[in-house]
Design a protein around this motif. Structure first.
Motif, PDB file in Angstrom:
ATOM      1  N   GLY A  45      29.941  49.272  38.592  1.00 17.09           N
ATOM      2  CA  GLY A  45      29.354  49.796  37.352  1.00 17.09           C
ATOM      3  C   GLY A  45      29.162  48.362  36.499  1.00 17.09           C
ATOM      4  N   ARG A  46      28.926  48.398  35.181  1.00 18.94           N
ATOM      5  CA  ARG A  46      28.531  47.403  34.555  1.00 18.94           C
ATOM      6  C   ARG A  46      28.659  47.405  33.009  1.00 18.94           C
ATOM      7  NH1 ARG A  46      24.575  42.542  36.531  1.00 18.94           N
ATOM      8  NH2 ARG A  46      26.338  40.608  35.861  1.00 18.94           N
ATOM      9  N   ASP A  47      29.636  46.565  32.395  1.00 24.11           N
ATOM     10  CA  ASP A  47      29.673  46.783  31.025  1.00 24.11           C
ATOM     11  C   ASP A  47      28.539  46.080  30.377  1.00 24.11           C
ATOM     12  OD1 ASP A  47      30.560  46.668  28.139  1.00 24.11           O
ATOM     13  OD2 ASP A  47      31.720  44.730  28.777  1.00 24.11           O
ATOM     14  N   LEU A  48      27.796  46.696  29.678  1.00 21.69           N
ATOM     15  CA  LEU A  48      26.221  46.049  29.239  1.00 21.69           C
ATOM     16  C   LEU A  48      26.721  45.074  28.100  1.00 21.69           C
ATOM     17  CD1 LEU A  48      23.958  48.828  29.813  1.00 21.69           C
ATOM     18  CD2 LEU A  48      24.471  46.894  31.238  1.00 21.69           C
ATOM     19  N   GLU A  49      27.887  45.196  27.302  1.00 18.12           N
ATOM     20  CA  GLU A  49      27.969  44.387  26.451  1.00 18.12           C
ATOM     21  C   GLU A  49      28.412  42.879  26.672  1.00 18.12           C
ATOM     22  OE1 GLU A  49      31.440  44.505  22.911  1.00 18.12           O
ATOM     23  OE2 GLU A  49      30.065  46.389  22.812  1.00 18.12           O
ATOM     24  N   LYS A  50      29.226  42.690  27.713  1.00 18.63           N
ATOM     25  CA  LYS A  50      29.580  41.328  28.060  1.00 18.63           C
ATOM     26  C   LYS A  50      29.246  41.220  29.565  1.00 18.63           C
ATOM     27  CE  LYS A  50      32.329  40.541  24.514  1.00 18.63           C
ATOM     28  NZ  LYS A  50      32.107  39.382  23.504  1.00 18.63           N
ATOM     29  N   MET A  51      28.509  42.021  30.110  1.00 11.66           N
ATOM     30  CA  MET A  51      28.106  41.965  31.524  1.00 11.66           C
ATOM     31  C   MET A  51      29.035  41.757  32.551  1.00 11.66           C
ATOM     32  SD  MET A  51      24.999  42.832  30.933  1.00 11.66           S
ATOM     33  CE  MET A  51      24.217  42.593  32.359  1.00 11.66           C
ATOM     34  N   GLY A  52      30.315  42.229  32.183  1.00 10.99           N
ATOM     35  CA  GLY A  52      31.343  42.022  33.527  1.00 10.99           C
ATOM     36  C   GLY A  52      31.264  43.571  33.959  1.00 10.99           C
ATOM     37  N   THR A  53      32.362  43.845  34.638  1.00 14.90           N
ATOM     38  CA  THR A  53      32.925  45.140  35.317  1.00 14.90           C
ATOM     39  C   THR A  53      34.184  45.339  35.427  1.00 14.90           C
ATOM     40  OG1 THR A  53      32.423  46.686  37.069  1.00 14.90           O
ATOM     41  CG2 THR A  53      32.786  44.413  37.898  1.00 14.90           C
ATOM     42  N   TRP A  54      34.801  46.636  35.609  1.00 15.11           N
ATOM     43  CA  TRP A  54      35.939  46.825  35.638  1.00 15.11           C
ATOM     44  C   TRP A  54      36.612  47.253  37.213  1.00 15.11           C
ATOM     45  CZ3 TRP A  54      32.055  49.393  33.738  1.00 15.11           C
ATOM     46  CH2 TRP A  54      31.599  50.538  34.188  1.00 15.11           C
ATOM     47  N   MET A  55      35.692  47.571  38.012  1.00 15.61           N
ATOM     48  CA  MET A  55      36.059  47.679  39.418  1.00 15.61           C
ATOM     49  C   MET A  55      34.631  47.573  40.218  1.00 15.61           C
ATOM     50  SD  MET A  55      37.566  50.963  41.051  1.00 15.61           S
ATOM     51  CE  MET A  55      37.467  51.593  42.605  1.00 15.61           C
ATOM     52  N   GLY A  56      34.800  47.146  41.480  1.00 17.88           N
ATOM     53  CA  GLY A  56      33.606  46.879  42.322  1.00 17.88           C
ATOM     54  C   GLY A  56      34.101  46.586  43.708  1.00 17.88           C
ATOM     55  N   ILE A  57      33.125  46.755  44.631  1.00 17.45           N
ATOM     56  CA  ILE A  57      33.279  46.362  46.235  1.00 17.45           C
ATOM     57  C   ILE A  57      31.932  45.614  46.363  1.00 17.45           C
ATOM     58  CG2 ILE A  57      32.050  48.408  47.018  1.00 17.45           C
ATOM     59  CD1 ILE A  57      35.264  47.477  48.326  1.00 17.45           C
ATOM     60  N   THR A  58      32.178  44.683  47.673  1.00 16.35           N
ATOM     61  CA  THR A  58      30.876  44.179  48.164  1.00 16.35           C
ATOM     62  C   THR A  58      30.731  44.747  49.425  1.00 16.35           C
ATOM     63  OG1 THR A  58      32.088  42.340  49.519  1.00 16.35           O
ATOM     64  CG2 THR A  58      31.827  41.981  46.970  1.00 16.35           C
ATOM     65  N   THR A  59      29.529  44.402  50.015  1.00 15.04           N
ATOM     66  CA  THR A  59      28.969  44.952  51.339  1.00 15.04           C
ATOM     67  C   THR A  59      29.792  44.244  52.326  1.00 15.04           C
ATOM     68  OG1 THR A  59      27.254  43.183  51.256  1.00 15.04           O
ATOM     69  CG2 THR A  59      26.643  45.304  50.488  1.00 15.04           C
ATOM     70  N   LYS A  60      30.597  43.272  52.390  1.00 13.26           N
ATOM     71  CA  LYS A  60      31.459  42.804  53.169  1.00 13.26           C
ATOM     72  C   LYS A  60      32.894  43.442  53.168  1.00 13.26           C
ATOM     73  CE  LYS A  60      28.477  39.928  55.042  1.00 13.26           C
ATOM     74  NZ  LYS A  60      28.158  40.111  56.587  1.00 13.26           N
ATOM     75  N   GLY A  61      33.203  44.119  52.148  1.00 16.49           N
ATOM     76  CA  GLY A  61      34.585  44.926  51.875  1.00 16.49           C
ATOM     77  C   GLY A  61      35.254  44.352  50.924  1.00 16.49           C
ATOM     78  N   ARG A  62      35.075  43.440  50.216  1.00 17.72           N
ATOM     79  CA  ARG A  62      35.767  42.937  49.265  1.00 17.72           C
ATOM     80  C   ARG A  62      35.815  43.555  48.012  1.00 17.72           C
ATOM     81  NH1 ARG A  62      35.554  36.618  47.297  1.00 17.72           N
ATOM     82  NH2 ARG A  62      36.516  36.436  49.350  1.00 17.72           N
ATOM     83  N   PHE A  63      36.975  44.032  47.535  1.00 19.72           N
ATOM     84  CA  PHE A  63      37.363  44.903  46.371  1.00 19.72           C
ATOM     85  C   PHE A  63      38.073  44.087  45.318  1.00 19.72           C
ATOM     86  CE2 PHE A  63      41.157  47.187  44.532  1.00 19.72           C
ATOM     87  CZ  PHE A  63      40.457  48.213  43.772  1.00 19.72           C
ATOM     88  N   ALA A  64      37.784  44.506  44.212  1.00 19.88           N
ATOM     89  CA  ALA A  64      38.396  44.029  42.921  1.00 19.88           C
ATOM     90  C   ALA A  64      38.409  45.043  41.871  1.00 19.88           C
ATOM     91  CB  ALA A  64      37.934  42.739  42.556  1.00 19.88           C
ATOM     92  N   ALA A  65      39.429  45.129  40.973  1.00 20.23           N
ATOM     93  CA  ALA A  65      39.490  46.085  40.016  1.00 20.23           C
ATOM     94  C   ALA A  65      40.618  45.578  38.785  1.00 20.23           C
ATOM     95  CB  ALA A  65      39.754  47.394  40.267  1.00 20.23           C
ATOM     96  N   LEU A  66      40.569  45.926  37.746  1.00 19.96           N
ATOM     97  CA  LEU A  66      41.346  45.277  36.495  1.00 19.96           C
ATOM     98  C   LEU A  66      41.630  46.269  35.497  1.00 19.96           C
ATOM     99  CD1 LEU A  66      40.654  42.050  34.767  1.00 19.96           C
ATOM    100  CD2 LEU A  66      40.337  44.080  33.347  1.00 19.96           C
ATOM    101  N   THR A  67      42.890  46.273  35.095  1.00 21.31           N
ATOM    102  CA  THR A  67      43.244  47.151  33.587  1.00 21.31           C
ATOM    103  C   THR A  67      43.605  46.266  32.559  1.00 21.31           C
ATOM    104  OG1 THR A  67      45.509  47.109  34.201  1.00 21.31           O
ATOM    105  CG2 THR A  67      44.140  49.131  35.126  1.00 21.31           C
ATOM    106  N   ASN A  68      43.439  46.347  31.392  1.00 25.65           N
ATOM    107  CA  ASN A  68      43.769  45.649  30.361  1.00 25.65           C
ATOM    108  C   ASN A  68      45.277  45.845  30.345  1.00 25.65           C
ATOM    109  OD1 ASN A  68      41.124  45.121  29.892  1.00 25.65           O
ATOM    110  ND2 ASN A  68      40.925  46.447  28.146  1.00 25.65           N
ATOM    111  N   TYR A  69      46.172  44.923  29.756  1.00 32.60           N
ATOM    112  CA  TYR A  69      47.581  44.933  29.140  1.00 32.60           C
ATOM    113  C   TYR A  69      47.620  45.039  27.815  1.00 32.60           C
ATOM    114  CZ  TYR A  69      52.444  43.897  29.091  1.00 32.60           C
ATOM    115  OH  TYR A  69      53.759  43.773  28.574  1.00 32.60           O
TER     116      TYR A  69
END
Length: 251
Positions: A45-69
């Motif tokens: 998905g995409r945050d259209l205000e800052k153009m980043g994201t909170w979670m995603g995957i690549t077609t090679k299997g790399r995963f990343a996700a974030l929460t705020n502290y």
């Protein structure tokens, strides 16, 4: 993303299982999960205000996700958007561990965060609050708006629910995880965390699924990754109703 539940290398089929809720103000413009036009190997998905994201995957299997502290006393004016950390982790061409280690040089440039990145064979956690890179060992984890596995009510309920689901009958696994993410009962006042916000807000933010007039759970995501394929499903919630998307990536 304000709640990430994940099981790492404990399931007989899926080496990585993720069930996550993204909480945000309803007015913040957002695009649902899609393959990015300028980076077509990224599914997120995409945050259209800052153009980043909170979670995603690549077609090679790399995963990343974030929460705020959560730290209401923290000064965030002039700091960089945390969503770019997930995007850059997914775009990084080298070893993701090297990328995460390099973040230590930029701790003060971002508001507090928790970042997960890796794949089914190697997964890491880094927080600019804790300032220590951790390699994730096999197990069941949860992270909300404090550090990894902090026993907030929603994290405790989520981890217990995730454990129960993946050790039970395996039919409709994704549906059961989405059902878990819908848990909307607030925690009793006696076990609420104290993070410097009002009691009213602590109550409102305590369930896995948050609902209020202006802020709440905008989407739920389930990721199931085996050695051969990735199943990535997202449910977006809005006043217009629910929008569901599901993708399968063959590795």
């Amino acid at each position: 993303m304000c709640l990430i539940l994940f099981a790492y290398q404990v399931h007989p089929v899926y080496k990585l299982i993720v069930a996550a809720n993204r909480d945000e103000f309803y007015q913040r413009p957002t695009a649902p999960v899609h393959y990015w036009e300028e980076s077509p190997k990224i599914l997120a998905g995409r945050d259209l205000e800052k153009m980043g994201t909170w979670m995603g995957i690549t077609t090679k299997g790399r995963f990343a996700a974030l929460t705020n502290y959560r730290n209401p006393q923290e000064l965030i004016e002039g700091k960089r958007s945390r969503g770019e950390l997930v995007a850059e982790a997914l775009k990084h061409k080298g070893n993701v561990k090297d990328y995460l280690q390099g973040l230590a040089d930029y701790n003060n440039e971002y508001p507090g965060y928790n970042l997960l990145a890796g794949d089914a064979n190697e997964l890491f956690y880094y927080s600019n609050i804790e300032q220590m890179l951790r390699k994730i060992e096999p197990g069941i984890y949860g992270v909300s708006n404090h550090l990894l596995n902090t026993e907030w009510p929603k994290v405790k309920i989520g981890r217990e629910g995730l454990s129960r689901i993946i050790t039970g009958k395996q039919e409709d696994l994704a549906d059961k995880l989405f059902e878990l993410l819908q848990h909307s009962d607030p925690a009793p006042d006696s076990i609420l965390p104290s993070t410097g916000i009002s009691l009213e807000w602590e109550r409102m933010l305590s369930p896995l699924f948050i609902k209020s007039e202006h802020y709440g759970t905008r989407s739920s995501t389930v990721l199931l990754m085996s050695e051969k394929e990735i199943q990535y499903a997202e449910r977006v919630f809005s006043k217009a109703g629910e929008n569901n998307k599901k993708y399968t990536i063959v590795l």
